[in-house]
Design an enzyme around this catalytic site. Structure first.
Site, PDB file in Angstrom:
ATOM      1  N   SER A 169       0.812  -1.225   0.000  1.00  0.00           N
ATOM      2  CA  SER A 169       0.000   0.000   0.000  1.00  0.00           C
ATOM      3  C   SER A 169       0.842   1.270   0.000  1.00  0.00           C
ATOM      4  CB  SER A 169      -0.957   0.015   1.201  1.00  0.00           C
ATOM      5  OG  SER A 169      -0.274   0.373   2.374  1.00  0.00           O
TER       6      SER A 169
ATOM      7  N   LYS B 248       1.392   4.015   7.150  1.00  0.00           N
ATOM      8  CA  LYS B 248       0.601   4.900   6.268  1.00  0.00           C
ATOM      9  C   LYS B 248       1.178   6.310   6.347  1.00  0.00           C
ATOM     10  CE  LYS B 248      -2.790   2.134   4.871  1.00  0.00           C
ATOM     11  NZ  LYS B 248      -1.969   0.918   4.959  1.00  0.00           N
TER      12      LYS B 248
END
Lengths: 144, 428
Positions: A52, A89
Site C-alpha cells: 500500500s 501509512k
C-alpha cells in the site's frame, strides 16, 4: 613492583621503513548508523509487508527505521496501531481532521480517532530496500 | 546555602508486561502475565491480570484454571527484550536529567536537587519516556530516596496523580502517604524487621518515622535508624553514581527437566561458557579462571534440606592466561564437568562463573603469551553472526544440538529489538 601496577604489553608490530603517507589522513569509516539513527534509544527497526506504500517508494520486504522521538505531523510516514495492528501509512490533514493515507490508489483512506493517544507508534525516517543479498526474515507478526 | 536534596524514583509500570505490549499493541487493555525462567511461576502481571486475582509468584500450573477462564495471555520471559528496553528507558532518563542511579532493571533514582518545579519536570520526563520507548512509568518525588520510593508507590496506586506524585511540595500529602503506607512496604524494611515492628505497634511508615531514636538504633542498627531519618525528610543515602566495574560474571540456568546424562550436562555447561565468553567480549573484558557448578535437588525425598555439599559441587580451572576466546572457555568448562559429574544423580541446574575479570586493554600478559589476532578475528565474526542471525545460528559442537536440558520457553515473544530476523512486521 607494587601489586596494583600493571604492565601493558602492546601487541602492535613495529614497522621498519617509511610510515604510510596516508597515516595522517586516517578517519573512521562511514558508519550508516550515525546517519540513519538520530535517537538510538527511541529507534526501532521493522519489516514492511504489503504494497500500500509503493508510490512512496516503500516495498514489501523493505526494512524501515522508525524514530519514536519525532512528534508526528502531517506529511510524515508513520507506523500506527490500527485495531491493535502495526500499520504503515502517511499521516495527512483533510480539512480539520487527521487521516492515514495509503500511497497506492487501490487502498482506502483511514480516519484517525483523535482521542486515542497510543495511535501513532513512531515516525518512519528511512527505508532500506535490498537490491541483492537480503538477510533472512522470519516475519513474526505483531498480532499473532 | 546548599539546596535541599530532591530525588525522583522512576519505576516502569509492570515492566515485563509493558515490554510485550509495545510490540503487540492489540494487548493494550487485556490481561497478560509473564512467567519466570523455565515457565515456572508468574513473575509479572498487567493491571488487568492483577484485577482478576492472579497472584505474584503463583506456579503456572496452579494459575492455569484462572488463566484459561479469563483468556489471559501468557508469555515466557524474554530477557533479551527486557534488557534492551531497560537500557533504552535508562538512557532516556540519563540524557534528560542531571544525574541518575540505575537501581534495577525497571527502576532508577533521578537527582532533582535544584530543579524548581520537580512535579512539572517529572511529568515531561514521564511523557518523554512513554513516547520514546513505549514504556509507561510512574515517578515519585521527595527529599530522600526512601520517601521518593514511597511517593512512587502511592502514585502507582492512585490514578488521579497521573503517574507523578511530588511529596516535597505538599506536607499534607506527605503526612497522608506516611499514614497510609504499611511499614512492610518502606524501602529497606524486610520481613523480620516488619514482624518485630508490628509487635511493637509500629504498623505504618508514620509510626516508624515517629519512633524514638535510641530505640530504633538499638533494635535496627545504623541502617534502620537511617531509614527512620529518611522518613523524616533527612537524606542519608545519596545517589550512587559510580557503578562498580564488573568483577565477576555468572551464567547459569535451571534445566527444563531433571538431567542425569553426562552428555546433557556437558552440553549445557558448554553453552553457558560460550554465552559467558560472548558477554566478556561485549564488555571488553577477559577472564583468567572458570568455575563450573552443578546442582541437584536441595531436598531429599522427604522435606529435609540437604547439606550444601550434598547438592552442589563446583570446581575451578585456569584458562592459561587472560582470554575471552569462546573455545578456551568451552574447552576448560567441559573438562571440569567431566571431573564433577557423578552418575546416578538428578541434576537440576548448572552454571559457570568467571571469578576474576580484567579489562582486555590492561590485563597483564605473560611473557610468553602470544597475542591472538586470529582469535580476535574469529570471535568478532562469531559475534557478528550471532548479532544478525541469533544465538541459535552457529554454536560449538560441544553445546550439542538437541538441547534436551534447555529451559522451557514455549511462549516467548520474538527478540524484537536485538535480532534482525525478529524485528516486528508492519502491514501496509
Amino acid at each position: 613492583m607494587s601489586p596494583g601496577l600493571k604492565l601493558i604489553l602492546v601487541d602492535e608490530t613495529v614497522q621498519a621503513g617509511f610510515p604510510s603517507p596516508a597515516g595522517d589522513y586516517l578517519e573512521g569509516r562511514i558508519d550508516l548508523n550515525e546517519h540513519l539513527i538520530q535517537h538510538p534509544s527511541a529507534t526501532f527497526l521493522v519489516w514492511v509487508s504489503g504494497d500500500s506504500m509503493v508510490d512512496a517508494g516503500i516495498f514489501d520486504g523493505d526494512l524501515l527505521v522508525v524514530d519514536r522521538s519525532i512528534q508526528a505531523a502531517p506529511g510524515h510516514i508513520v507506523v500506527a496501531a490500527i485495531d491493535g495492528e502495526l500499520t504503515l501509512k502517511r499521516l495527512a490533514r483533510r480539512g480539520n481532521r487527521m487521516v492515514l493515507q495509503a500511497e497506492n490508489d487501490a487502498y482506502p483512506v483511514i480516519e484517525v480517532d483523535e482521542n486515542s493517544e497510543t495511535l501513532i507508534w513512531g515516525v518512519a525516517t528511512s527505508a532500506i530496500h535490498w537490491l541483492a543479498g537480503q538477510p533472512p526474515r522470519t516475519g513474526t507478526m505483531a498480532a499473532e | 546555602m546548599k539546596n535541599p536534596t530532591l530525588f525522583g524514583l522512576v519505576d516502569c509500570n509492570n515492566f515485563y508486561c509493558s515490554c510485550e505490549r509495545v510490540f503487540q499493541p492489540s494487548l493494550e487493555g487485556f490481561p497478560i502475565v509473564v512467567l519466570s525462567n523455565n515457565d515456572g511461576c508468574i513473575i509479572a502481571r498487567s493491571n488487568e491480570a492483577k484485577a482478576l486475582g492472579v497472584e505474584m509468584g503463583t506456579p503456572y500450573f496452579k494459575a492455569r484454571g484462572l488463566i484459561e477462564q479469563h483468556g489471559i495471555k501468557v508469555f515466557s520471559s524474554n530477557y533479551t527484550l527486557y534488557g534492551d528496553m531497560s537500557a533504552r528507558v535508562m538512557s532516556v532518563l540519563a540524557e534528560s536529567s542531571p544525574d541518575i542511579e540505575v537501581y534495577s532493571i525497571d527502576e532508577s533514582f533521578v537527582d532533582l536537587t535544584g530543579i524548581p518545579d520537580g512535579d512539572g519536570f517529572a511529568r515531561i520526563l514521564r511523557r518523554k519516556v512513554r513516547q520514546w520507548t513505549g514504556i509507561p512509568v510512574c515517578i515519585g518525588i521527595a527529599q530522600t530516596k526512601t520517601l521518593a520510593k514511597l511517593a512512587n508507590r502511592v502514585a502507582k496506586k492512585a490514578p488521579k496523580t497521573g503517574g507523578v506524585l511530588d511529596l516535597s511540595a505538599n506536607p499534607a500529602w506527605l503526612e497522608k502517604a506516611l499514614a497510609k503506607v504499611d511499614v512492610d512496604d518502606v524501602w529497606g524494611i524486610g520481613h523480620r524487621w516488619a514482624a518485630m515492628l508490628h509487635d511493637r505497634g509500629i504498623h505504618k511508615a508514620a509510626h516508624l518515622r515517629d519512633a524514638e531514636d535510641g530505640w530504633v538504633r538499638k533494635r535496627m542498627g545504623v541502617i534502620g535508624h537511617r531509614t527512620a531519618m529518611e522518613l523524616r525528610g533527612i537524606s542519608c543515602w545519596p545517589l550512587e553514581r559510580n557503578v562498580p566495574d564488573k568483577k565477576s560474571c555468572c551464567v547459569s540456568r535451571a534445566f527444563g527437566q531433571v538431567v542425569t546424562e553426562l552428555s546433557a550436562v556437558r552440553e549445557a555447561v558448554a553453552s553457558h561458557a560460550a554465552r559467558a565468553a560472548q558477554k566478556l567480549r561485549r564488555d571488553g573484558l577477559v577472564a583468567s579462571h572458570i568455575t563450573v557448578f552443578l546442582m541437584t535437588d536441595r531436598f531429599d525425598n522427604g522435606d529435609q534440606v540437604l547439606p550444601r555439599s550434598d547438592y552442589e559441587s563446583a570446581a575451578t580451572a585456569e584458562l592459561g592466561g587472560w582470554t575471552a576466546d569462546s573455545r578456551r572457555l568451552v574447552g576448560a568448562a567441559t573438562a571440569v564437568v567431566e571431573r564433577l559429574f557423578r552418575p546416578g544423580r538428578d541434576y537440576k541446574k548448572a552454571g559457570v562463573i568467571l571469578p576474576f575479570l580484567e579489562s582486555d586493554a590492561c590485563a597483564p600478559r605473560g611473557l610468553f603469551d602470544r597475542p591472538e589476532p586470529k582469535s580476535k578475528n574469529l570471535m568478532a565474526a562469531l559475534d557478528a553472526i550471532h548479532a544478525q542471525y541469533g544465538r541459535r545460528s552457529i554454536h560449538f559442537a560441544a553445546e550439542g544440538t538437541k538441547k534436551a536440558w534447555e529451559m522451557k520457553q514455549e511462549l516467548r515473544s520474538p527478540r524484537y529489538t536485538t535480532c534482525l530476523s525478529d524485528v516486528p512486521n508492519v502491514r501496509c
